[in-house]
Design a protein around this motif. Structure first.
Motif, short mmCIF file in Angstrom:
data_model
loop_
_atom_site.label_atom_id
_atom_site.label_comp_id
_atom_site.label_asym_id
_atom_site.label_seq_id
_atom_site.Cartn_x
_atom_site.Cartn_y
_atom_site.Cartn_z
N TYR A 12 0.88 -1.21 0.02
CA TYR A 12 -0.06 -0.01 0.08
C TYR A 12 0.70 1.03 0.02
O TYR A 12 0.44 2.39 -0.73
N ALA A 228 -8.20 6.15 -7.74
CA ALA A 228 -9.09 6.12 -6.53
C ALA A 228 -8.51 7.10 -5.52
O ALA A 228 -8.26 6.60 -4.22
N ASN A 259 -4.28 0.86 6.24
CA ASN A 259 -5.04 0.41 5.17
C ASN A 259 -5.14 -1.29 5.35
O ASN A 259 -6.00 -1.99 5.20
N ALA A 260 -4.05 -1.63 5.58
CA ALA A 260 -3.67 -3.24 5.46
C ALA A 260 -4.42 -3.90 6.64
O ALA A 260 -5.17 -4.82 6.46
N ASP A 263 -8.29 -4.24 6.37
CA ASP A 263 -8.48 -5.30 5.49
C ASP A 263 -8.53 -6.58 5.95
O ASP A 263 -9.47 -7.35 5.57
N ARG A 264 -7.52 -6.82 6.55
CA ARG A 264 -7.47 -8.13 7.23
C ARG A 264 -8.80 -8.45 8.17
O ARG A 264 -8.82 -9.39 8.52
N GLN A 266 -11.41 -7.20 8.08
CA GLN A 266 -12.81 -7.41 7.45
C GLN A 266 -12.72 -8.78 7.02
O GLN A 266 -14.14 -9.38 7.01
N ALA A 267 -11.75 -9.36 6.62
CA ALA A 267 -11.72 -10.60 6.31
C ALA A 267 -12.20 -11.88 7.28
O ALA A 267 -12.43 -13.04 7.18
N TYR A 276 -18.89 -2.10 7.96
CA TYR A 276 -17.50 -2.23 7.16
C TYR A 276 -17.13 -0.72 7.06
O TYR A 276 -15.83 -0.53 6.86
N LEU A 280 -13.31 1.13 6.84
CA LEU A 280 -13.00 1.96 5.43
C LEU A 280 -12.63 3.31 6.29
O LEU A 280 -11.65 4.01 5.59
#
Lengths: 311, 329
Positions: A12, A228, A259-260, A263-264, A266-267, A276, A280
């Motif tokens: 990122y 983006a 960011n990373a 993301d992790r 959310q999974a 969510y 973000l």
């Protein structure tokens, strides 16, 4: 899990840091370039296009030539920007915004002209990771630091290079003088406009490279809005990093981590009850907190965004 | 100052004139508003291909505009309606309010939103029953998953996306009640790099089937799955909205596809005066407007008895014996 998050953090941070280092030099010279986002998307497109046409001849080399094309297209766009703001004395913020509009329009038109209106989701040859011998097999650190792409290594090596150039060379000091007090620089024989122009071109080159990173290192696809907002985030990283390359590097890494990590998270299926939007939002909340709490007062170069006129 | 403005205004008018041309107001014309770039090889491309089919098959004049910002929606609807367009598509759930606001002023124009449930005298909606297909994908993933974890990646958590996810989840749970579902959202529809990272995160979490419904950003999911397959992990992806199997033929097991003929069908109704304001359900039973498209290259990875089972459910849906679950919106 930590290992994975740190790997993702580097992925990122790299394009953000590339753009930020270029913009940092330009801002140190007194020019603020809002058009980075546009230079990135043009770089992503021309780079991807270059690799698309060259991959038939040499799929290994194609993405690298593509990335170079990306950088050069950034230089061309920066050339237009520089001419307008430095010699025609247009407002830097307005001109930068215009450059963004120009780049996004141009890319959309060219993309549709070449690949048809609805696009084909074509893939191109991309840069493969470079495992550094010995170091890459070190547990934990190896996969994070030494199994990345060449462009990642180049980006992070550029940090000390920019630091040394800016603070320990004659040129670097002249650049800083242009941003702080251009008249003083002029009186000691620095040709202010040309030096500023070179810095702007460098900034464009880095933004173009970062665009190439997106479409030739990160993924093999191009989409007309794939940047983006990264160009704007890079602008804030420059401020966040107080116009200092090492601090900007830290800011880019922090933003990458912000960011990373979500993301992790959310999974993880069991965390599905958390909206969510919360994940973000984290990078921006974190940025605000750090800015308010730790960074303190940031002072931009005194002559930033002011057109220099010789009297 | 006044003079300068006058020149700018006339230039603006002139440019509008160029884009629209001098069209005959009596002829039937169709316009399309899309929420994103039509070069996404997904949701927006679907509508544009539909519009091109309308032009070719019905021989009518068509026009398209990207209408991203909410502030533009009403304006674009009004613009086309006042130019005498007989039918304006708003391609997405989000266009409903704007259609509702504009419609009473233009009784001669029909406004159709794709997804949604707003119905007025001249407002209707098309609802693609993609849930019928994602349910089947759920059955496939639920049966084949070795880790018992399935990933879903969406652009944003809005009802039409959510509903396809819900159906997939129900499909998977019908064959494996213990299945775990990870759902991640990009936050927009364009950020390919972010979608890739989300997919990689899900893969490290143990997910081995990923369905995306994220338009252009979805390509990042395919790339992540492809890379992980190269690294020796047994992971599959599913495509959405269009037949996306070609994008990553070594990674996509099947796609939940919508046929562009849905748009021709709706336009034909309006042109021939058979239009009735209602929600137009378009599912498998309507001439396969939505369908499951297997990737021929990977179809042999699916066990025979699973294929038979999926076909059985498909027949049940076609015969009206089974209704795929969907979220009401």
């Amino acid at each position: 899990m930590i290992e994975y998050i740190l790997e993702a953090t580097l992925r990122y941070a790299t394009p953000l840091l590339l753009v930020a280092l270029g913009e940092l030099i330009a801002e140190r010279a007194g020019v603020i370039n809002i058009g980075l986002e546009g230079m990135m998307i043009l770089g992503a497109f021309t780079g991807w296009l270059g690799s698309f046409y060259i991959q038939g001849m040499n799929p290994g080399l194609a993405p690298w030539i593509g990335i170079l094309f990306g950088g050069l297209s950034g230089v061309i766009l920066a050339g237009i920007f520089g001419t307008l703001v430095l010699w025609l004395k247009t407002d830097q913020v307005v001109t930068g915004t215009g450059i963004n509009l120009l780049a996004f329009g141009l890319v959309e038109v060219l993309y549709r002209r070449i690949f048809g209106a609805t696009g084909d989701a074509l893939k191109v040859a991309i840069v493969q990771p470079l495992h550094i011998p010995l170091l890459s097999s070190v547990p934990f650190i190896g996969p994070i630091l030494f199994q990345q792409n060449l462009l990642v290594y180049i980006t992070f090596l550029a940090v000390p290079a920019v630091y040394f150039y800016l603070f320990h060379t004659h040129h670097g000091l002249a650049i800083q003088a242009c941003g702080e007090h251009p008249k003083a620089a002029d009186t000691v024989g620095v040709s202010v406009l040309w030096l500023q122009a070179k810095c702007v071109l460098f900034g464009g080159f880095m933004a173009g490279l970062a665009g190439g990173y997106l479409s030739l290192v990160d993924v093999p696809f191009f989409s007309t809005e794939m940047t983006a907002g990264r160009g704007f985030i890079a602008l804030s990283i420059v401020i966040f990093g107080k116009w200092h390359p090492v601090k900007a590097c830290g800011a880019a890494l922090l933003f990458g981590l912000a960011n990373a990590l979500p993301d992790r998270l959310q999974a993880i299926a069991d965390l599905g009850f958390i909206p969510y939007q919360f994940f973000l939002m984290l990078p921006y909340v974190l940025t605000l907190l750090v800015l308010a709490g730790f960074v303190g007062h940031a002072r931009p170069p005194a002559a930033l965004a002011l057109p220099y006129r010789r009297e | 100052m006044f003079k300068k403005n006058w020149i700018i205004y006339s230039l603006l008018l002139l440019s509008f004139g160029f884009t629209i041309g001098t069209a005959d107001a009596a002829k039937f014309k169709v316009a399309l508003l899309t929420p994103g770039s039509i070069s996404d090889a997904g949701w927006n491309a679907l509508a544009y291909e539909g519009l091109q089919r309308i032009e070719k098959e019905l021989g009518v004049e068509v026009s398209h505009v990207e209408s991203k910002a909410p502030s533009q929606w009403e304006e674009h609807f009004r613009f086309y309606a006042s130019k005498g367009y007989g039918l304006v598509f708003g391609h997405g759930f989000e266009y409903q309010e704007a259609a509702k606001a504009v419609a009473p002023d233009f009784p001669d124009t029909v406004f159709i939103t794709t997804s949604g449930n707003t119905v007025l005298d001249n407002v209707a909606s098309i609802v693609f029953e993609l849930e019928e297909v994602t349910y089947l994908l759920g059955v496939i993933a639920g049966t084949m998953s070795q880790t018992g974890k399935i990933g879903l990646i969406g652009g944003m958590n809005i009802p039409p996306i959510n509903s396809t996810f819900h159906a997939l989840e129900e499909g998977a749970k019908s064959v494996n009640p213990n299945i775990k579902i990870s759902s991640s959202y990009v936050g927009d529809w364009e950020n390919i790099g972010k979608a890739k990272e989300l997919a990689l995160s899900q893969i490290t979490e143990g997910v081995d089937f990923i369905f995306h419904n994220a338009d252009a950003a979805g390509r990042g999911v395919f790339h992540a799955v492809e890379e992980s397959r190269k690294a020796g992990k047994n992971i599959y992806a599913f495509g959405s909205n269009l037949d996306q199997n070609d994008i990553a033929p070594d990674a996509i097991l099947a796609s939940a596809a919508i046929d562009t003929k849905a748009f021709v069908y709706a336009a034909d109704l309006v042109q021939t005066g058979k239009f009735e304001p209602q929600v137009m359900w378009m599912g498998m039973s309507l001439n396969e407007t939505v369908k499951l498209v297997y990737n021929p290259k990977l179809k042999d990875r699916i066990p025979e008895d699973l294929l038979a089972k999926v076909e059985k459910i498909r027949q049940d849906i076609l015969a009206g014996k089974f209704k795929a679950p969907r979220v009401k919106f």
